[in-house]
Write a protein that holds these residues in place. Structure first.
Motif, PDB file in Angstrom:
ATOM      1  N   PRO A   1      22.040   9.477  -3.695  1.00 31.73           N
ATOM      2  CA  PRO A   1      21.075   9.581  -2.576  1.00 31.73           C
ATOM      3  C   PRO A   1      20.555   8.096  -2.339  1.00 31.73           C
ATOM      4  N   LEU A   2      20.292   7.815  -0.963  1.00 28.80           N
ATOM      5  CA  LEU A   2      19.655   6.719  -0.495  1.00 28.80           C
ATOM      6  C   LEU A   2      18.200   6.911  -0.553  1.00 28.80           C
ATOM      7  N   THR A   3      17.515   5.878  -1.091  1.00 32.10           N
ATOM      8  CA  THR A   3      16.071   5.827  -0.998  1.00 32.10           C
ATOM      9  C   THR A   3      15.500   5.171   0.127  1.00 32.10           C
ATOM     10  N   SER A   4      16.375   4.199   0.738  1.00 25.12           N
ATOM     11  CA  SER A   4      15.661   3.383   1.814  1.00 25.12           C
ATOM     12  C   SER A   4      16.800   2.265   2.530  1.00 25.12           C
ATOM     13  N   PHE A   5      16.596   1.822   3.468  1.00 24.51           N
ATOM     14  CA  PHE A   5      17.516   0.787   4.321  1.00 24.51           C
ATOM     15  C   PHE A   5      16.887  -0.083   5.040  1.00 24.51           C
ATOM     16  N   ASP A   6      17.692  -1.078   5.521  1.00 27.44           N
ATOM     17  CA  ASP A   6      17.029  -1.867   6.638  1.00 27.44           C
ATOM     18  C   ASP A   6      18.135  -2.456   7.406  1.00 27.44           C
ATOM     19  N   TRP A   7      17.811  -2.623   8.688  1.00 34.91           N
ATOM     20  CA  TRP A   7      18.819  -3.134   9.994  1.00 34.91           C
ATOM     21  C   TRP A   7      18.385  -4.547  10.196  1.00 34.91           C
ATOM     22  N   ASN A   8      19.149  -5.339  10.096  1.00 31.46           N
ATOM     23  CA  ASN A   8      19.133  -6.775  10.041  1.00 31.46           C
ATOM     24  C   ASN A   8      18.756  -7.028  11.596  1.00 31.46           C
ATOM     25  N   GLU A   9      17.646  -7.634  11.930  1.00 34.62           N
ATOM     26  CA  GLU A   9      17.275  -8.007  13.110  1.00 34.62           C
ATOM     27  C   GLU A   9      18.080  -9.205  14.024  1.00 34.62           C
ATOM     28  N   THR A  10      18.595 -10.227  13.253  1.00 33.53           N
ATOM     29  CA  THR A  10      19.236 -11.199  13.889  1.00 33.53           C
ATOM     30  C   THR A  10      20.669 -10.586  14.208  1.00 33.53           C
ATOM     31  N   ASN A  11      21.222  -9.920  13.129  1.00 29.46           N
ATOM     32  CA  ASN A  11      22.663  -9.336  13.556  1.00 29.46           C
ATOM     33  C   ASN A  11      22.549  -7.838  13.371  1.00 29.46           C
ATOM     34  N   PRO A  12      22.247  -7.095  14.397  1.00 32.19           N
ATOM     35  CA  PRO A  12      22.159  -5.497  14.358  1.00 32.19           C
ATOM     36  C   PRO A  12      23.272  -4.837  13.944  1.00 32.19           C
ATOM     37  N   SER A  13      24.479  -5.356  13.744  1.00 30.12           N
ATOM     38  CA  SER A  13      25.943  -4.606  13.248  1.00 30.12           C
ATOM     39  C   SER A  13      25.687  -4.740  11.793  1.00 30.12           C
ATOM     40  N   MET A  14      24.792  -5.370  11.205  1.00 28.97           N
ATOM     41  CA  MET A  14      24.744  -5.046   9.774  1.00 28.97           C
ATOM     42  C   MET A  14      23.386  -4.531   9.182  1.00 28.97           C
ATOM     43  N   CYS A  15      23.500  -3.758   8.202  1.00 29.79           N
ATOM     44  CA  CYS A  15      22.342  -2.948   7.382  1.00 29.79           C
ATOM     45  C   CYS A  15      22.554  -3.055   5.841  1.00 29.79           C
ATOM     46  N   VAL A  16      21.547  -2.975   5.016  1.00 23.27           N
ATOM     47  CA  VAL A  16      21.733  -2.584   3.788  1.00 23.27           C
ATOM     48  C   VAL A  16      21.238  -1.608   3.175  1.00 23.27           C
ATOM     49  N   THR A  17      21.508  -0.899   2.221  1.00 20.96           N
ATOM     50  CA  THR A  17      20.972   0.531   1.878  1.00 20.96           C
ATOM     51  C   THR A  17      20.676   0.287   0.407  1.00 20.96           C
ATOM     52  N   SER A  18      19.536   0.929  -0.066  1.00 20.94           N
ATOM     53  CA  SER A  18      19.293   1.218  -1.556  1.00 20.94           C
ATOM     54  C   SER A  18      19.671   2.655  -2.180  1.00 20.94           C
ATOM     55  N   SER A  19      19.809   2.671  -3.269  1.00 19.86           N
ATOM     56  CA  SER A  19      20.287   3.920  -3.989  1.00 19.86           C
ATOM     57  C   SER A  19      19.542   4.098  -5.348  1.00 19.86           C
ATOM     58  N   VAL A  20      19.389   5.395  -5.738  1.00 24.43           N
ATOM     59  CA  VAL A  20      19.042   5.535  -7.001  1.00 24.43           C
ATOM     60  C   VAL A  20      20.040   5.327  -8.131  1.00 24.43           C
ATOM     61  N   ASP A  21      21.366   4.705  -7.643  1.00 18.99           N
ATOM     62  CA  ASP A  21      22.310   4.671  -8.765  1.00 18.99           C
ATOM     63  C   ASP A  21      22.185   3.099  -9.131  1.00 18.99           C
ATOM     64  N   THR A  22      21.174   2.346  -8.853  1.00 21.52           N
ATOM     65  CA  THR A  22      20.827   0.998  -8.938  1.00 21.52           C
ATOM     66  C   THR A  22      21.444  -0.014  -8.034  1.00 21.52           C
TER      67      THR A  22
END
Length: 405
Positions: A177-198
């Motif tokens: 499961p994913l706990t959160s994510f963020d969308w890159n404002e400079t390059n909207p084609s990129m995002c990063v997710t965080s997970s309970v699996d470290t």
């Protein structure tokens, strides 16, 4: 920003007139009553729309994402679209807005990261190009029914990004499961997710492929956020640390801050009074917000704490400011998108507090917020509008409220 809210009538109205874009906003508070408990929320970043995305928090597989909007002359938000979502969304974000028009995208994290498109099938609909009289004639119906009659909006899922757990590579279909994510404002084609699996996973949305996945913490990762630009992001987690990563050099990371260990009952201990059943653990850090006006500063808070910690990446290891004013656990914090020194925190004490960190004392504490709003229940989340920077939205109980600050 004002030091306090103007006098507001019991119905939330004011004798002042404000205007964001083409909207006539003559109130300081606008409400939306949802049919379920609200949690995740985010303002649309399109300057022409006074629009919020909100997710339900129902302890069930069946949850919802709704798009709500305030129309010219209305007194409440109305629902214009909704879509089913498995499990409560841990975070909801609209795509960063660029000057050139493009698809109106939003995303939500939970079991996977799903990316949706909100589209309006009629360019001559109620929000585009019709005269004020036509809008006014429909406002009464909008307010009473709480949704757009004969809605021309639709939501389509455009992508489902599944991050396979590094710790369960033998199980092909296992996705933590994913706990959160963020969308890159400079390059909207990129995002990063965080997970309970470290792990944290950086995605290329245009190809729907993972660019890289890294083990970010020793325990679950609870939140992640990009700095201004395309290369730097940070994360917080159950190990009580804030860690900063550079996509240009992922073989190294920087520990910006670690919570001080405290004595807690050992897992599985039946009698915590015996010292042999106690152990030293660092309290988890739950959420993270990066200041986009001054990227030296981050805000975070630890589980169970009633204060917010402000970190300066130039001086790691200790907070440079502590925001002390809540009477219960902090649940969310966000920086003002237009100011380097202002932030808003929300708490289980039902308060939303707006802070000016430049007012920190010699003890590195700010104890007096510049603005206080008391909600009708514990506030679960907060979003500060980047398009209409005088407005903050909070989620509590079955409500979403937009507050003029």
């Amino acid at each position: 920003m004002r030091s306090s809210l103007p006098t507001v009538a019991s119905d939330g109205s004011s004798n002042a007139t404000a205007g964001e874009g083409a909207l006539r906003l003559n109130r300081f508070i606008y409400d939306y009553q949802a049919p379920w408990p609200t949690y995740s929320l985010h303002w649309s970043q399109r300057p022409s729309e006074f629009r919020i995305g909100v997710g339900s928090f129902v302890e069930d597989h069946r949850n919802k994402l709704e798009i709500i909007q305030l129309f010219d002359g209305a007194s409440v938000f109305v629902k214009i679209a909704e879509v089913d979502h498995p499990y409560p969304a841990t975070k909801f974000l609209w795509s960063p807005f660029k000057s050139s028009p493009g698809p109106d995208l939003f995303a939500a994290s939970g079991d996977f990261l799903r990316i949706y498109e909100l589209s309006n099938t009629d360019v001559n609909s109620v929000t585009q190009g019709v005269d004020d009289m036509a809008v006014s004639n429909r406002i009464g119906s909008l307010s009473r029914r709480g949704s757009l009659p004969d809605s021309r909006y639709k939501v389509q899922c455009r992508a489902t990004l599944m991050s396979h757990s590094r710790s369960n590579q033998g199980k092909k279909d296992h996705c933590a499961p994913l706990t959160s994510f963020d969308w890159n404002e400079t390059n909207p084609s990129m995002c990063v997710t965080s997970s309970v699996d470290t792990t944290c996973t950086v995605w290329d949305i245009s190809t729907q492929q993972a660019k890289t996945q890294l083990i970010a913490h020793d325990k679950e990762v609870y939140d992640v956020a990009f700095a201004r630009g395309t290369d730097i992001f940070a994360s917080v987690g159950a190990d009580g640390s804030v860690r900063m990563f550079d996509l240009r050099a992922l073989e190294h990371s920087t520990i910006l801050y670690e919570t001080s260990p405290v004595m807690v009952p050992s897992v599985g201990a039946h009698n915590s009074s015996k010292s042999g059943n106690m152990s030293m653990e660092s309290p988890p850090l739950l959420r993270l917000s990066w200041n986009k006006q001054d990227p030296n500063y981050l805000a975070t808070f630890q589980m169970g704490a009633a204060s917010v910690l402000i970190l300066d990446i130039r001086y790691p290891a200790a907070p440079v400011v502590e925001l002390v004013g809540h009477g219960a656990t902090v649940n969310g914090v966000v920086w003002a998108p237009h100011s380097a020194s202002h932030a808003c925190s929300v708490s289980s004490d039902s308060n939303a507090l707006v802070w000016d960190i430049s007012q920190a004392s010699r003890s590195r504490k700010v104890c007096e917020p510049m603005l206080t709003y008391k909600a009708g229940a514990e506030i679960n989340n907060v979003s500060w509008s980047a398009a209409n920077t005088d407005w903050v939205a909070v989620a509590f109980g079955n409500k979403v409220q937009a507050l003029k600050v």
